[in-house]
Structures are given as C-alpha cells and as structure tokens.
Design an enzyme around this catalytic site. Structure first.
Site: not given
Length: 419
Positions: A95, A119, A166
C-alpha cells in the site's frame, strides 16, 4: 511454501536490537523523487523495502545498496526519472506505493499510480489523498484501477482540513506541498513519529516545514530540495512486539536501540498488566514478575495505542487473569487472527469492532495460518507461550515488516526455525 516451527515454553532472556522503522523508511524513500540524490542509513532488510526499491527503479531511479550485517544503506539517484506510472504489478504488493503520487505530481506535474494493495485488513480508501491534492490544484481521475493525476504548472499551496486522521494522506500531502508554490497549511494531521521523521528528513533536504509533531503543519514550498544523508529512526512497532514477547514468555529482555519516548504508551499499557518496564540507556527492559492482569485496550491514532500492535497485545491478554475488552478503532477487519488464536485454546468473542478476551491458564500448540503481517507475529507470540509445538503457515507476511525475527528470538532462547 515456508513455515515456522515453534517449540514454546522457554522464557526469553537477553538483548534484542531494534531495526530501522519500516513505516519511516518507505515515505523517505519516496521523498527521494523530490531531489536528485538521497543517502539513507539504518534501512531495515524487509520485502517492503525491496518493493519500494523496485518501484523507484521502475520510475528511472538508480539505487546503490551497501549491505551491512544488520542494515542497508541506500544511495538513491533520481536525477533521471523518466516514467511516471506506478504499475499494478508492483503497487499491488504494498500500500505504501501510493506515496510516490505526491512527489511525482509536485515535481513533474503528472503521475499515474495503481490503486494500492498490502495487507487485507480493511478498505483504507485513497479519498483523502485525492482530496488534498485536488485542493492543491491537481486534476485527478480514477480510470481502470489507476489514479491519473496532473497539474498545469506547479501545485498551489492551500489550507486543508483532513476530515479524519490519516497517516497515509498526511504523508502524501507533505510530500506534495514541499515543492508547491506558496504556503500550505494542513489541519488535523496524523502525529505518528514516522511522520516526524519524514519531516525532519525533508527539513534537512531544505524544506520549510513548521509545526512538526503537531496536528497543524505549515509548509512553504521551495523550488527544489538538496542532496543529503539521513538516518531512519528505529521501529516502535518492532520494539513493542518484542516487549510483548518478553511478557508472554515470562522473560526478561532488554530492547535496545529505541528512544523510550516513542514507545512510552506501549510501556504504560504493559505496566498496567503488571509487567515491569524500566527505561534503560537507549532502550527499555521488560521483566515478568509473576503477574499478568487483564487490561482493556482501544486502538487510536498516535499518541494512542497503535493498531499495528493490537494483535500482539491480544495474544498477551489470552493468558491474563480476568476479562479484557479490545476495541479496534482504526481498521474494520483487523481481528482475522482471532480464529487462529482460538485454535490454540484462546477464549475470544468478537462483536463488531470489539473483542472480549477471557484469559486462560495456558495456550496449546497448533497448526495455524497467518492472514496478515501483524496477525502472523501475534501467532508467533502465542506459540512461544505454549509448552508444545506450533506450526505457522503463510509466513511471507512476516518478511514485509520484521527483520531477522527468528534470529532475534533465538538469541534470547526461543526454539523457532524456518523450514
């Protein structure tokens, strides 16, 4: 396919040296796109690092690798970037690949990045990444599984409020803003030490960043950044994992090469359980003293308890005296280790984002399967605590985030081997 065989029941005793932080080195590697040359030290030997090297090379970077016993040095030359597409075949593996989006866009005015992988622990959408880059003037469309981004001229400074904290979007915004025209002010930023480390690296490269380590970061864009050398901070998630390993095996371990202040929240949670945790020079010592109490836990953005340590803490709580409630507030699908722990005799019931853990006297060895990086290491901790044999399958997840795990544990007395 490789697997780990663990014969548990041996208290860990000794010293464990902590490697460089995966979650710091990956965005710093992406930041190399912003300059012509970046020398990075204390780089951990992980497959995610190899994936980022492959990605940067696909863009035209030349990378020199200097290998040491416990780390890499990377010299990344990015003066000849000639490809602005991050292909699915690389991005699907990790990612963090999305962190080339901001640097490519801000320096070259265009980027095409496949929607990311990693993941399978939740959706983790890219909406915030796209929103902040659009606020800086980028044109972005999602087509055929790719983020297509472009800008006419330089990106423009902006004021932007993240509607939720985030880590990934904060990083991409910072990487884009350092070469944008004018001033960018980012509100509700993530506070993780790895973001601080990235900012410190960028400042050393010549970036103008204020508010580092706070939720409000102000960046005044520069025309260019400088070549330099930077040492990556140590991995607090790895340190926390071995702290829990010492506790679950009733051991006594010195965790070395880590600043105590970035693992203090982990230490305080362990102290709540009755484990002795003492700061030492450049590290911490964790000692089991006969008590393991049940403690409730909630994962939250830093300085809260890291979601990347939730599975490891749950393994510890399976052997505690009492009932604990573990609440996962970051990802919606991060209890995939629970069925495997239950195969080993754990008493866990999941209700939505909460898991009720009733401590048992002992876990038993079993054949179990890893579903993701952190789940895999939680099963290793469980296996180390038993008086029998555990076989862990699908261990390729481990190599994404833990360097020399078997060696570090074996040096402290664990019976663990890869076959």
């Amino acid at each position: 396919m490789q697997k780990l065989i663990i014969h548990g029941g041996k208290p860990l005793k000794g010293n464990i040296n902590i490697s460089g932080a995966k979650n710091a080195v990956l965005p710093i590697m992406a930041a190399s796109i912003l300059t012509d040359k970046l020398h990075i030290t204390n780089v951990p030997k992980l497959t995610d690092v190899s994936t980022m090297k492959d990605l940067l090379r696909s863009h035209g970077a030349c990378i020199e690798i200097i290998e040491h016993t416990d780390e890499f040095e990377l010299i990344i030359n990015t003066g000849n970037i000639n490809n602005f597409t991050a292909d699915y075949e690389i991005v699907r593996k990790m990612r963090a690949s999305i962190w080339v989006l901001g640097p490519l866009l801000t320096k070259y005015g265009k980027a095409k990045v496949s929607l990311p992988g990693g993941c399978a622990i939740g959706a983790r959408q890219v909406d915030l990444h796209i929103a902040v880059l659009k606020a800086m003037g980028a044109t972005i469309e999602i087509e055929d599984g790719y983020i297509n981004a472009s800008s006419k001229g330089r990106l423009k400074g902006t004021h932007f409020v993240f509607d939720k904290v985030s880590v990934g979007a904060t990083i991409n915004a910072i990487l884009a803003a350092v070469l944008a025209e004018g001033e960018t002010v980012l509100f509700n930023c993530a506070l993780e030490p790895e973001i601080v480390d990235l900012c410190n690296c960028l400042i050393k490269m010549g970036a103008d960043i204020a508010g580092v380590g706070t939720s409000e970061i102000t960046i005044k864009g520069k025309d260019s950044l400088n070549k330099m050398s930077y040492k990556v901070l140590s991995d607090r998630i790895e340190a926390g994992t071995y702290m829990f390993a010492a506790a679950i095996t009733k051991g006594d371990v010195k965790i070395c090469g880590i600043d105590y202040h970035i693992i203090e929240n982990i230490a305080l949670k362990l102290i709540e359980t009755g484990i002795k945790v003492a700061p030492i020079n450049n590290g911490v010592q964790v000692t089991y003293e006969g008590t393991l109490n049940s403690v409730d836990l909630e994962t939250n953005p830093y300085p809260g308890f890291a979601t990347d340590l939730q599975a490891q803490f749950m393994s510890l709580m399976t052997l505690s005296s009492g009932v604990s409630m573990i609440t996962e507030n970051i990802f919606e699908n991060r209890f995939m280790h629970v069925p495997e722990l239950c195969r080993m005799g754990a008493d866990i019931v999941v209700r939505g984002n909460k898991a009720v853990v009733r401590g048992v006297e002992m876990l038993k060895g079993a054949e179990v399967m890893a579903s993701d990086l952190r789940a895999s290491v939680s099963l290793i901790l469980a296996g180390l605590s038993t008086n029998s044999k555990t076989v862990l399958h699908r261990i390729y997840h481990l190599d994404r985030g833990f360097q020399d795990l078997e060696k570090k544990l074996s040096n402290c007395g664990a019976d663990i081997k890869r076959v």
